[in-house]
Design a protein around this motif. Structure first.
Motif, short mmCIF file in Angstrom:
data_model
loop_
_atom_site.label_atom_id
_atom_site.label_comp_id
_atom_site.label_asym_id
_atom_site.label_seq_id
_atom_site.Cartn_x
_atom_site.Cartn_y
_atom_site.Cartn_z
N TYR A 168 0.84 -1.21 0.00
CA TYR A 168 0.00 0.00 0.00
C TYR A 168 0.87 1.25 0.00
CZ TYR A 168 -3.50 3.42 1.43
OH TYR A 168 -4.30 4.52 1.49
N TYR A 169 1.90 1.25 0.85
CA TYR A 169 2.79 2.41 0.91
C TYR A 169 3.50 2.63 -0.43
CZ TYR A 169 6.92 5.20 1.92
OH TYR A 169 7.89 6.16 1.87
N THR A 170 4.00 1.56 -1.01
CA THR A 170 4.73 1.67 -2.27
C THR A 170 3.82 2.15 -3.39
OG1 THR A 170 6.20 -0.14 -1.61
CG2 THR A 170 6.15 0.41 -3.95
N ALA A 171 2.61 1.60 -3.46
CA ALA A 171 1.67 1.97 -4.53
C ALA A 171 1.25 3.43 -4.44
CB ALA A 171 0.44 1.06 -4.48
N ASN A 172 1.34 4.00 -3.23
CA ASN A 172 0.92 5.40 -3.04
C ASN A 172 2.09 6.36 -2.88
OD1 ASN A 172 -2.24 5.49 -2.63
ND2 ASN A 172 -1.52 3.62 -1.62
N SER A 173 3.29 5.87 -3.15
CA SER A 173 4.48 6.72 -3.05
C SER A 173 5.12 6.88 -4.42
CB SER A 173 5.50 6.08 -2.08
OG SER A 173 6.74 6.74 -2.13
N MET A 174 5.05 8.08 -4.97
CA MET A 174 5.65 8.32 -6.27
C MET A 174 7.15 8.10 -6.23
SD MET A 174 4.94 8.94 -9.35
CE MET A 174 3.23 9.44 -9.14
N PHE A 175 7.76 8.44 -5.10
CA PHE A 175 9.21 8.23 -4.96
C PHE A 175 9.57 6.76 -5.09
CE2 PHE A 175 12.67 7.03 -2.05
CZ PHE A 175 13.73 7.67 -2.69
N MET A 176 8.83 5.90 -4.37
CA MET A 176 9.11 4.46 -4.41
C MET A 176 8.86 3.89 -5.80
SD MET A 176 10.25 3.25 -1.54
CE MET A 176 9.89 1.50 -1.63
N LEU A 177 7.78 4.30 -6.43
CA LEU A 177 7.46 3.79 -7.77
C LEU A 177 8.52 4.19 -8.78
CD1 LEU A 177 3.60 4.42 -7.84
CD2 LEU A 177 4.76 2.22 -7.65
N GLN A 178 8.96 5.43 -8.70
CA GLN A 178 10.01 5.89 -9.62
C GLN A 178 11.33 5.20 -9.33
OE1 GLN A 178 10.01 10.15 -9.19
NE2 GLN A 178 8.40 10.43 -10.74
N LEU A 179 11.63 5.01 -8.04
CA LEU A 179 12.88 4.37 -7.65
C LEU A 179 12.98 2.96 -8.21
CD1 LEU A 179 15.48 4.42 -5.89
CD2 LEU A 179 14.08 3.51 -4.02
N ILE A 180 11.87 2.23 -8.17
CA ILE A 180 11.89 0.82 -8.55
C ILE A 180 11.58 0.59 -10.02
CG2 ILE A 180 10.84 -1.44 -8.09
CD1 ILE A 180 10.22 -0.27 -5.24
N TYR A 181 10.62 1.37 -10.56
CA TYR A 181 10.11 1.05 -11.88
C TYR A 181 10.46 2.05 -12.97
CZ TYR A 181 7.38 -2.21 -9.11
OH TYR A 181 7.01 -3.21 -8.25
N SER A 182 11.28 3.06 -12.65
CA SER A 182 11.61 4.07 -13.65
C SER A 182 12.68 3.60 -14.64
CB SER A 182 12.08 5.37 -12.97
OG SER A 182 13.25 5.13 -12.20
N ASN A 183 13.42 2.55 -14.29
CA ASN A 183 14.51 2.07 -15.16
C ASN A 183 14.14 0.75 -15.84
OD1 ASN A 183 16.32 4.21 -14.55
ND2 ASN A 183 16.72 3.26 -12.58
N GLY A 184 12.91 0.67 -16.32
CA GLY A 184 12.49 -0.54 -17.02
C GLY A 184 12.37 -1.71 -16.07
N ASN A 185 12.97 -2.83 -16.45
CA ASN A 185 12.85 -4.07 -15.67
C ASN A 185 13.97 -4.27 -14.67
OD1 ASN A 185 10.47 -4.91 -16.99
ND2 ASN A 185 11.65 -5.74 -18.70
N ILE A 186 14.90 -3.31 -14.61
CA ILE A 186 16.05 -3.49 -13.73
C ILE A 186 15.63 -3.58 -12.26
CG2 ILE A 186 18.20 -2.47 -12.89
CD1 ILE A 186 18.58 -1.23 -15.64
#
Length: 235
Positions: free
Chosen positions: A40-58
């Motif tokens: 829930y925290y990750t899905a609602n945190s733009m920082f976390m989403l960008q940190l994990i999913y901004s570089n494709g599948n890495i």
């Protein structure tokens, strides 16, 4: 006198198993709560989403490697870990799963997720109770279910390339069947572990309970994910 001693010994054994299983289910529930909160925290945190999913599948690949590596380490080294270290790594494992599973909160509706969770809880609870109370030896299920699990993994990898919706549907149905069966099988194995657990050794009890919790946690999560793929409503 012999009957009395036998009855007393049986009562003590049942009490020991009940205590051990209680610890297993408590830690499993704790892991599910941590996973849900982290997702829930990750899905609602733009920082976390960008940190994990901004570089494709890495990011997701690193997460998968970390999750698999951590559960393998816990499974193989649990007997060597202190109670504190084992607990900390167990909670970390649950949290990493929450981060990895966060996108499902963005893909599926909240009502669909809640409904699927309740269905999963019912199926899991029923099969776990069956594994606890049945007098039937479920060890024969083991090889069959493990073969089914490997078949699921192989079929899922192949379908990554073909992206067949029909194959995905069949894989999801088989996945539910396999992990529902594993729930009963794992519960019986954990119960047998509780029968031989040294009840006066708190560290050993904690290690055994965490190992059992990992198995049942994985069964629950996989049933939930396969059911969600079958019946979940996308946003």
């Amino acid at each position: 006198m012999d009957n009395y001693n036998q009855s007393q010994s049986m009562a003590q054994s049942q009490s020991k198993v009940a205590f051990f299983m209680q610890q297993v289910y408590l830690w499993m529930c704790a892991a599910l709560i941590v996973t849900a909160a982290t997702a829930y925290y990750t899905a609602n945190s733009m920082f976390m989403l960008q940190l994990i999913y901004s570089n494709g599948n890495i990011g997701p690949i690193i997460l998968i490697v970390a999750i698999i590596g951590l559960v393998m380490y816990l499974s193989s080294q649990m007997h060597k870990l202190s109670a504190g270290m084992a607990t900390g790594l167990f909670i970390l494992y649950a949290a990493l799963n929450g981060v990895f599973l966060a996108p499902i909160l963005l893909v599926y509706t909240g009502a669909s997720i809640a409904q699927t969770f309740l269905i999963t809880a019912g199926m899991f609870g029923g099969m776990s109770v069956y594994g606890m109370v049945t007098k039937k030896d479920l060890s024969g299920w083991g090889s069959f279910l493990i073969m089914g699990l490997w078949g699921l993994i192989l079929a899922s990898l192949v379908n990554l390339f073909f992206k067949s919706s029909a194959a995905n549907f069949v894989i999801s149905i088989i996945g539910v069947i396999v992990f529902v069966g594993l729930t009963a099988y794992d519960t019986q194995k954990i119960k047998e572990m509780g029968e031989t657990a040294p009840i006066d050794d708190a560290v050993a009890i904690r290690r055994g309970a965490l190992l059992g919790a990992i198995s049942l946690y994985l069964d629950f999560i996989n049933i939930f994910l396969y059911l969600l793929r079958l019946f979940g409503d996308r946003k």
